[in-house]
Design a protein around this motif. Structure first.
Motif, PDB file in Angstrom:
ATOM      1  N   GLY A 161      29.486 162.872 -35.829  1.00  0.00           N
ATOM      2  CA  GLY A 161      30.028 161.699 -35.150  1.00  0.00           C
ATOM      3  C   GLY A 161      28.898 160.916 -34.509  1.00  0.00           C
ATOM      4  N   ILE A 162      29.255 159.848 -33.842  1.00  0.00           N
ATOM      5  CA  ILE A 162      28.244 159.001 -33.194  1.00  0.00           C
ATOM      6  C   ILE A 162      28.681 158.651 -31.777  1.00  0.00           C
ATOM      7  N   ILE A 163      27.733 158.207 -31.002  1.00  0.00           N
ATOM      8  CA  ILE A 163      28.019 157.587 -29.727  1.00  0.00           C
ATOM      9  C   ILE A 163      27.991 156.085 -29.985  1.00  0.00           C
ATOM     10  N   ASP A 164      29.127 155.453 -29.757  1.00  0.00           N
ATOM     11  CA  ASP A 164      29.285 154.019 -30.003  1.00  0.00           C
ATOM     12  C   ASP A 164      29.030 153.267 -28.697  1.00  0.00           C
ATOM     13  N   PHE A 165      28.169 152.262 -28.739  1.00  0.00           N
ATOM     14  CA  PHE A 165      27.810 151.490 -27.553  1.00  0.00           C
ATOM     15  C   PHE A 165      28.525 150.144 -27.484  1.00  0.00           C
ATOM     16  N   GLU A 166      29.637 150.002 -28.181  1.00  0.00           N
ATOM     17  CA  GLU A 166      30.391 148.741 -28.150  1.00  0.00           C
ATOM     18  C   GLU A 166      30.805 148.382 -26.721  1.00  0.00           C
ATOM     19  N   LYS A 212      17.884 150.302 -30.886  1.00  0.00           N
ATOM     20  CA  LYS A 212      18.664 151.516 -31.113  1.00  0.00           C
ATOM     21  C   LYS A 212      20.087 151.357 -30.587  1.00  0.00           C
ATOM     22  N   LEU A 213      20.238 150.738 -29.440  1.00  0.00           N
ATOM     23  CA  LEU A 213      21.569 150.510 -28.879  1.00  0.00           C
ATOM     24  C   LEU A 213      22.403 149.599 -29.781  1.00  0.00           C
ATOM     25  N   VAL A 214      21.766 148.584 -30.332  1.00  0.00           N
ATOM     26  CA  VAL A 214      22.455 147.669 -31.247  1.00  0.00           C
ATOM     27  C   VAL A 214      22.962 148.424 -32.468  1.00  0.00           C
ATOM     28  N   CYS A 261      19.115 160.760 -22.653  1.00  0.00           N
ATOM     29  CA  CYS A 261      19.910 160.733 -21.420  1.00  0.00           C
ATOM     30  C   CYS A 261      19.220 159.880 -20.355  1.00  0.00           C
ATOM     31  N   GLU A 262      17.906 159.880 -20.371  1.00  0.00           N
ATOM     32  CA  GLU A 262      17.160 159.045 -19.416  1.00  0.00           C
ATOM     33  C   GLU A 262      17.495 157.569 -19.614  1.00  0.00           C
ATOM     34  N   VAL A 263      17.607 157.144 -20.869  1.00  0.00           N
ATOM     35  CA  VAL A 263      17.983 155.755 -21.159  1.00  0.00           C
ATOM     36  C   VAL A 263      19.382 155.475 -20.627  1.00  0.00           C
ATOM     37  N   ILE A 264      20.310 156.397 -20.852  1.00  0.00           N
ATOM     38  CA  ILE A 264      21.678 156.232 -20.359  1.00  0.00           C
ATOM     39  C   ILE A 264      21.671 156.096 -18.833  1.00  0.00           C
ATOM     40  N   CYS A 265      20.896 156.945 -18.164  1.00  0.00           N
ATOM     41  CA  CYS A 265      20.781 156.861 -16.699  1.00  0.00           C
ATOM     42  C   CYS A 265      20.234 155.505 -16.262  1.00  0.00           C
ATOM     43  N   ASN A 266      19.199 155.040 -16.944  1.00  0.00           N
ATOM     44  CA  ASN A 266      18.607 153.741 -16.597  1.00  0.00           C
ATOM     45  C   ASN A 266      19.603 152.605 -16.791  1.00  0.00           C
ATOM     46  N   LEU A 267      20.358 152.641 -17.882  1.00  0.00           N
ATOM     47  CA  LEU A 267      21.359 151.603 -18.138  1.00  0.00           C
ATOM     48  C   LEU A 267      22.446 151.622 -17.071  1.00  0.00           C
ATOM     49  N   CYS A 268      22.910 152.818 -16.714  1.00  0.00           N
ATOM     50  CA  CYS A 268      23.942 152.939 -15.688  1.00  0.00           C
ATOM     51  C   CYS A 268      23.441 152.433 -14.335  1.00  0.00           C
ATOM     52  N   LYS A 269      22.189 152.721 -14.020  1.00  0.00           N
ATOM     53  CA  LYS A 269      21.615 152.232 -12.761  1.00  0.00           C
ATOM     54  C   LYS A 269      21.528 150.712 -12.765  1.00  0.00           C
ATOM     55  N   LEU A 270      21.037 150.150 -13.863  1.00  0.00           N
ATOM     56  CA  LEU A 270      20.912 148.696 -13.955  1.00  0.00           C
ATOM     57  C   LEU A 270      22.257 147.987 -13.863  1.00  0.00           C
ATOM     58  N   PRO A 295      28.582 156.406 -17.341  1.00  0.00           N
ATOM     59  CA  PRO A 295      28.357 156.504 -18.787  1.00  0.00           C
ATOM     60  C   PRO A 295      29.584 156.174 -19.642  1.00  0.00           C
ATOM     61  N   GLY A 296      30.761 156.599 -19.199  1.00  0.00           N
ATOM     62  CA  GLY A 296      31.974 156.329 -19.967  1.00  0.00           C
ATOM     63  C   GLY A 296      32.333 154.861 -20.057  1.00  0.00           C
ATOM     64  N   GLN A 297      31.715 154.048 -19.202  1.00  0.00           N
ATOM     65  CA  GLN A 297      31.952 152.610 -19.241  1.00  0.00           C
ATOM     66  C   GLN A 297      31.086 151.898 -20.283  1.00  0.00           C
ATOM     67  N   ILE A 298      30.075 152.613 -20.811  1.00  0.00           N
ATOM     68  CA  ILE A 298      29.163 151.964 -21.759  1.00  0.00           C
ATOM     69  C   ILE A 298      29.074 152.647 -23.115  1.00  0.00           C
ATOM     70  N   MET A 299      29.722 153.818 -23.252  1.00  0.00           N
ATOM     71  CA  MET A 299      29.620 154.507 -24.535  1.00  0.00           C
ATOM     72  C   MET A 299      30.862 155.342 -24.793  1.00  0.00           C
ATOM     73  N   GLU A 300      31.065 155.657 -26.067  1.00  0.00           N
ATOM     74  CA  GLU A 300      32.236 156.421 -26.485  1.00  0.00           C
ATOM     75  C   GLU A 300      31.887 157.235 -27.720  1.00  0.00           C
ATOM     76  N   TYR A 301      32.327 158.494 -27.745  1.00  0.00           N
ATOM     77  CA  TYR A 301      32.122 159.349 -28.903  1.00  0.00           C
ATOM     78  C   TYR A 301      33.142 158.991 -29.972  1.00  0.00           C
ATOM     79  N   LYS A 302      32.672 158.853 -31.215  1.00  0.00           N
ATOM     80  CA  LYS A 302      33.550 158.585 -32.350  1.00  0.00           C
ATOM     81  C   LYS A 302      33.227 159.555 -33.474  1.00  0.00           C
ATOM     82  N   GLU A 303      34.264 160.217 -33.967  1.00  0.00           N
ATOM     83  CA  GLU A 303      34.095 161.127 -35.084  1.00  0.00           C
ATOM     84  C   GLU A 303      33.887 160.335 -36.370  1.00  0.00           C
TER      85      GLU A 303
END
Length: 73
Positions: free
Chosen positions: A8-13, A41-43, A50-59, A64-72
């Motif tokens: 699966g993937i982590i979708d950043f829509e 990569k996000l596109v 995880c560091e990138v995810i933390c930085n995005l959430c801080k900015l 995390p659940g507001q910016i990404m979603e697991y998709k099978e």
């Protein structure tokens, strides 16, 4: 270990929707310390750390659940 995307993937829509709601563009990310290669990569919904995810959430002041979603596959 499985190849990236095999399980699966982590979708950043959600991330891009939040960026749009806040009136922010890709250049804003770059101007705030997110590397161009990481933005690419996000596109493409590619693997980021995880560091990138933390930085995005801080900015964006979000969770995390507001910016990404697991998709099978």
């Amino acid at each position: 270990m499985a190849n990236y995307g095999e399980n699966g993937i982590i979708d950043f829509e959600k991330f891009w929707i939040l960026m749009d709601k806040k009136g922010l563009k890709k250049q804003w990310l770059i101007d705030n310390g997110i590397h161009r290669a990481t933005v690419y990569k996000l596109v493409k919904n590619e693997n980021v750390t995880c560091e990138v995810i933390c930085n995005l959430c801080k900015l964006l002041r979000c969770q995390p659940g507001q910016i990404m979603e697991y998709k099978e596959n």
